[in-house]
Design a protein around this motif. Structure first.
Motif, PDB file in Angstrom:
ATOM      1  N   LEU A  33       0.854  -1.190  -0.012  1.00 54.92           N
ATOM      2  CA  LEU A  33       0.144   0.260   0.082  1.00 54.92           C
ATOM      3  C   LEU A  33       1.039   1.099  -0.084  1.00 54.92           C
ATOM      4  CD1 LEU A  33      -2.758  -0.894   2.392  1.00 54.92           C
ATOM      5  CD2 LEU A  33      -2.741  -1.123  -0.205  1.00 54.92           C
ATOM      6  N   PRO A  34       0.466   2.274  -0.625  1.00 59.18           N
ATOM      7  CA  PRO A  34       1.024   3.656  -0.651  1.00 59.18           C
ATOM      8  C   PRO A  34       1.435   3.977   0.810  1.00 59.18           C
ATOM      9  CG  PRO A  34      -1.046   3.929  -1.243  1.00 59.18           C
ATOM     10  CD  PRO A  34      -0.940   2.674  -1.150  1.00 59.18           C
ATOM     11  N   ALA A  35       2.462   4.693   0.815  1.00 61.45           N
ATOM     12  CA  ALA A  35       2.926   5.455   2.466  1.00 61.45           C
ATOM     13  C   ALA A  35       1.913   6.482   2.618  1.00 61.45           C
ATOM     14  CB  ALA A  35       4.164   5.783   2.412  1.00 61.45           C
ATOM     15  N   PRO A  36       1.654   6.728   3.923  1.00 55.81           N
ATOM     16  CA  PRO A  36       0.744   7.746   4.286  1.00 55.81           C
ATOM     17  C   PRO A  36       1.422   9.187   4.069  1.00 55.81           C
ATOM     18  CG  PRO A  36       0.931   6.282   6.124  1.00 55.81           C
ATOM     19  CD  PRO A  36       2.123   5.931   4.993  1.00 55.81           C
ATOM     20  N   THR A  37       0.712  10.096   3.495  1.00 54.72           N
ATOM     21  CA  THR A  37       1.080  11.448   3.202  1.00 54.72           C
ATOM     22  C   THR A  37       0.507  12.499   4.405  1.00 54.72           C
ATOM     23  OG1 THR A  37      -0.745  11.773   1.707  1.00 54.72           O
ATOM     24  CG2 THR A  37       1.411  11.205   0.888  1.00 54.72           C
ATOM     25  N   LEU A  38      -0.178  11.792   5.064  1.00 53.46           N
ATOM     26  CA  LEU A  38      -0.722  12.667   6.360  1.00 53.46           C
ATOM     27  C   LEU A  38      -0.511  11.903   7.436  1.00 53.46           C
ATOM     28  CD1 LEU A  38      -4.108  14.002   5.060  1.00 53.46           C
ATOM     29  CD2 LEU A  38      -2.171  15.321   5.569  1.00 53.46           C
ATOM     30  N   ARG A  39       0.507  12.438   8.526  1.00 61.13           N
ATOM     31  CA  ARG A  39       0.953  11.702   9.712  1.00 61.13           C
ATOM     32  C   ARG A  39       1.009  12.224  10.646  1.00 61.13           C
ATOM     33  NH1 ARG A  39       6.773   9.824   6.493  1.00 61.13           N
ATOM     34  NH2 ARG A  39       7.146  11.781   7.228  1.00 61.13           N
ATOM     35  N   SER A  40       0.684  11.531  11.722  1.00 63.41           N
ATOM     36  CA  SER A  40       1.013  12.147  13.268  1.00 63.41           C
ATOM     37  C   SER A  40       1.307  10.922  14.080  1.00 63.41           C
ATOM     38  CB  SER A  40      -0.725  12.614  13.605  1.00 63.41           C
ATOM     39  OG  SER A  40      -0.770  12.842  14.809  1.00 63.41           O
ATOM     40  N   SER A  41       1.902  11.482  15.157  1.00 66.75           N
ATOM     41  CA  SER A  41       2.415  10.549  16.345  1.00 66.75           C
ATOM     42  C   SER A  41       1.258  10.057  17.321  1.00 66.75           C
ATOM     43  CB  SER A  41       3.279  11.243  16.953  1.00 66.75           C
ATOM     44  OG  SER A  41       2.845  12.492  17.536  1.00 66.75           O
ATOM     45  N   SER A  42       0.150  10.707  17.033  1.00 71.79           N
ATOM     46  CA  SER A  42      -1.164  10.490  17.871  1.00 71.79           C
ATOM     47  C   SER A  42      -2.073   9.881  17.262  1.00 71.79           C
ATOM     48  CB  SER A  42      -1.719  12.122  18.308  1.00 71.79           C
ATOM     49  OG  SER A  42      -2.863  11.876  18.774  1.00 71.79           O
ATOM     50  N   ILE A  43      -2.774   8.424  17.847  1.00 74.16           N
ATOM     51  CA  ILE A  43      -3.550   7.978  17.218  1.00 74.16           C
ATOM     52  C   ILE A  43      -4.837   8.690  17.321  1.00 74.16           C
ATOM     53  CG2 ILE A  43      -4.368   6.775  19.481  1.00 74.16           C
ATOM     54  CD1 ILE A  43      -4.439   5.214  15.805  1.00 74.16           C
ATOM     55  N   ASN A  44      -5.268   9.451  18.353  1.00 76.32           N
ATOM     56  CA  ASN A  44      -6.520  10.229  18.392  1.00 76.32           C
ATOM     57  C   ASN A  44      -6.448  11.450  17.406  1.00 76.32           C
ATOM     58  OD1 ASN A  44      -7.384   8.969  20.451  1.00 76.32           O
ATOM     59  ND2 ASN A  44      -6.517  10.601  22.018  1.00 76.32           N
ATOM     60  N   ALA A  45      -5.220  11.889  16.963  1.00 76.98           N
ATOM     61  CA  ALA A  45      -5.377  12.906  15.906  1.00 76.98           C
ATOM     62  C   ALA A  45      -5.507  12.267  14.558  1.00 76.98           C
ATOM     63  CB  ALA A  45      -3.907  13.495  15.843  1.00 76.98           C
ATOM     64  N   GLN A  46      -4.892  10.953  14.455  1.00 77.42           N
ATOM     65  CA  GLN A  46      -5.262  10.271  13.282  1.00 77.42           C
ATOM     66  C   GLN A  46      -6.785   9.705  13.108  1.00 77.42           C
ATOM     67  OE1 GLN A  46      -2.572   6.887  12.643  1.00 77.42           O
ATOM     68  NE2 GLN A  46      -1.224   7.586  13.729  1.00 77.42           N
ATOM     69  N   ALA A  47      -7.273   9.565  14.124  1.00 77.88           N
ATOM     70  CA  ALA A  47      -9.013   9.180  13.979  1.00 77.88           C
ATOM     71  C   ALA A  47      -9.412  10.650  13.463  1.00 77.88           C
ATOM     72  CB  ALA A  47      -9.250   8.776  15.409  1.00 77.88           C
ATOM     73  N   ARG A  48      -9.067  11.729  14.024  1.00 77.26           N
ATOM     74  CA  ARG A  48      -9.972  12.875  13.856  1.00 77.26           C
ATOM     75  C   ARG A  48      -9.830  13.070  12.216  1.00 77.26           C
ATOM     76  NH1 ARG A  48     -13.867  13.986  15.188  1.00 77.26           N
ATOM     77  NH2 ARG A  48     -13.774  16.129  14.798  1.00 77.26           N
ATOM     78  N   LEU A  49      -8.280  12.916  11.659  1.00 73.49           N
ATOM     79  CA  LEU A  49      -8.093  13.271  10.274  1.00 73.49           C
ATOM     80  C   LEU A  49      -9.066  12.177   9.397  1.00 73.49           C
ATOM     81  CD1 LEU A  49      -4.124  13.611  10.633  1.00 73.49           C
ATOM     82  CD2 LEU A  49      -5.810  15.175   9.860  1.00 73.49           C
ATOM     83  N   ILE A  50      -9.028  11.019   9.957  1.00 71.15           N
ATOM     84  CA  ILE A  50      -9.762  10.268   9.061  1.00 71.15           C
ATOM     85  C   ILE A  50     -11.281  10.448   9.115  1.00 71.15           C
ATOM     86  CG2 ILE A  50     -10.610   7.716   8.805  1.00 71.15           C
ATOM     87  CD1 ILE A  50      -7.875   6.898   9.939  1.00 71.15           C
ATOM     88  N   ALA A  51     -11.806  11.004  10.104  1.00 74.13           N
ATOM     89  CA  ALA A  51     -13.331  11.370  10.446  1.00 74.13           C
ATOM     90  C   ALA A  51     -13.425  12.536   9.603  1.00 74.13           C
ATOM     91  CB  ALA A  51     -13.603  11.592  11.889  1.00 74.13           C
ATOM     92  N   THR A  52     -12.559  13.484   9.356  1.00 72.21           N
ATOM     93  CA  THR A  52     -12.951  14.689   8.624  1.00 72.21           C
ATOM     94  C   THR A  52     -12.718  14.349   7.092  1.00 72.21           C
ATOM     95  OG1 THR A  52     -10.550  15.382   8.982  1.00 72.21           O
ATOM     96  CG2 THR A  52     -12.287  16.228  10.634  1.00 72.21           C
ATOM     97  N   GLY A  53     -12.240  13.262   6.810  1.00 70.39           N
ATOM     98  CA  GLY A  53     -12.186  12.954   5.344  1.00 70.39           C
ATOM     99  C   GLY A  53     -10.944  13.417   4.441  1.00 70.39           C
TER     100      GLY A  53
END
Length: 299
Positions: A213-233
């Protein structure tokens, strides 16, 4: 007549020995670093021995410091047992420090910790839920939930629970950009993930589990921040089922992709029999059993 050593000096020595740094010890016990430094110098002067060597990383115990550490830990354990025997037999008091991963601490333990607190109102509970862990072997935490079983150190570890992770996307993103396929990832659907050089545990590397799979281009050390990024599309990413499965705006994509990991319950072998440690460990075991489907849904 030899004067007894101040207990505060010995407790500060113990905190520095476990933390490895005066500044870190000060943050953990809530005492000013300058005060700790002064007490250590006073203790060394009283004993006529050098207890620590200063290095780039912090304070390292000398041979004299190692010998004192063993004695002070015995004193600390005895003091903790005395505290636990005061008052009614069923009453727990003192401080319990629990170290857990950010996601598990936020999305499961924090939702239910009030239940444990209500049973033990005289007990102070510190929930250290962060990207990283405090060390039970250095007595920075009484209980830790780790992503890997420790191989060394004076600790006792047992399997707490398996948990599953899946790929998730925002429902609105799929409606706008179309269904997710392996071919669309990284192109029509950006990837969200961890910052590789800031991973605090190898178990958070999902490359071998995800395949090509391609490498992430939006990255965070926080799983909660990742969850928010995913939730906002903002993109598609891997989340534990106990996070992604509980967010109504998210849907699981590429259902053939499932990652499995394990939580380990870790305590120090010298304090694991303290009633507050045993009580919390038992409560946490019951919590994960009750919510097992949130952690590891039927495969």
């Amino acid at each position: 007549m030899t004067q007894p050593l101040p207990w505060n000096d010995l407790q500060d020595f113990l905190a520095v020995a476990r933390a490895g740094q005066i500044a870190r010890a000060a943050a953990l016990i809530g005492v000013d670093a300058t005060t700790i430094g002064r007490r250590l110098r006073r203790l060394e002067a009283r004993l006529g021995r050098t207890l620590f060597e200063q290095t780039r990383e912090g304070q390292v115990l000398t041979e004299a410091g190692e010998a004192l550490l063993a004695q002070v830990e015995e004193m600390q354990n005895a003091a903790e047992r005395i505290v636990e025997t005061r008052g009614p037999a069923e009453a727990l008091s003192g401080l319990l420090r629990v170290s857990v991963s950010e996601g598990f601490g936020t999305w499961l333990i924090a939702e239910h910790l009030h239940e444990f607190a209500a049973q033990h109102p005289a007990l102070t509970v510190d929930l250290a839920a962060s990207s990283g862990f405090l060390s039970p072997s250095r007595r920075e935490a009484d209980v830790a939930v780790l992503l890997a079983r420790p191989r060394h150190g004076p600790v006792v570890a047992g399997k707490l629970s398996d948990y599953a992770l899946h790929l998730y996307a925002a429902r609105a993103m799929i409606e706008h950009l179309g269904a997710v396929t392996r071919e669309s990832l990284g192109d029509r659907h950006p990837m969200v993930g961890y910052i590789p050089d800031l991973l605090y545990s190898p178990e958070l590397r999902f490359v071998d589990d995800l395949g090509p799979l391609p490498a992430p281009t939006l990255r965070s050390s926080s799983i909660n921040a990742q969850a928010r990024l995913i939730a906002t599309g903002a993109g598609i990413g891997v989340l534990p089922h106990f996070i992604g499965g509980g967010m109504p705006d998210l849907v699981r994509v590429l259902p053939e992709v499932t990652i499995h990991r394990t939580f380990w319950l870790v305590t120090h072998r010298d304090t694991r029999q303290l009633r507050r440690v045993r009580s919390f460990s038992a409560w946490l075991g019951g919590l994960v059993t009750k919510h097992h489907a949130r952690l590891d849904p039927p495969r």
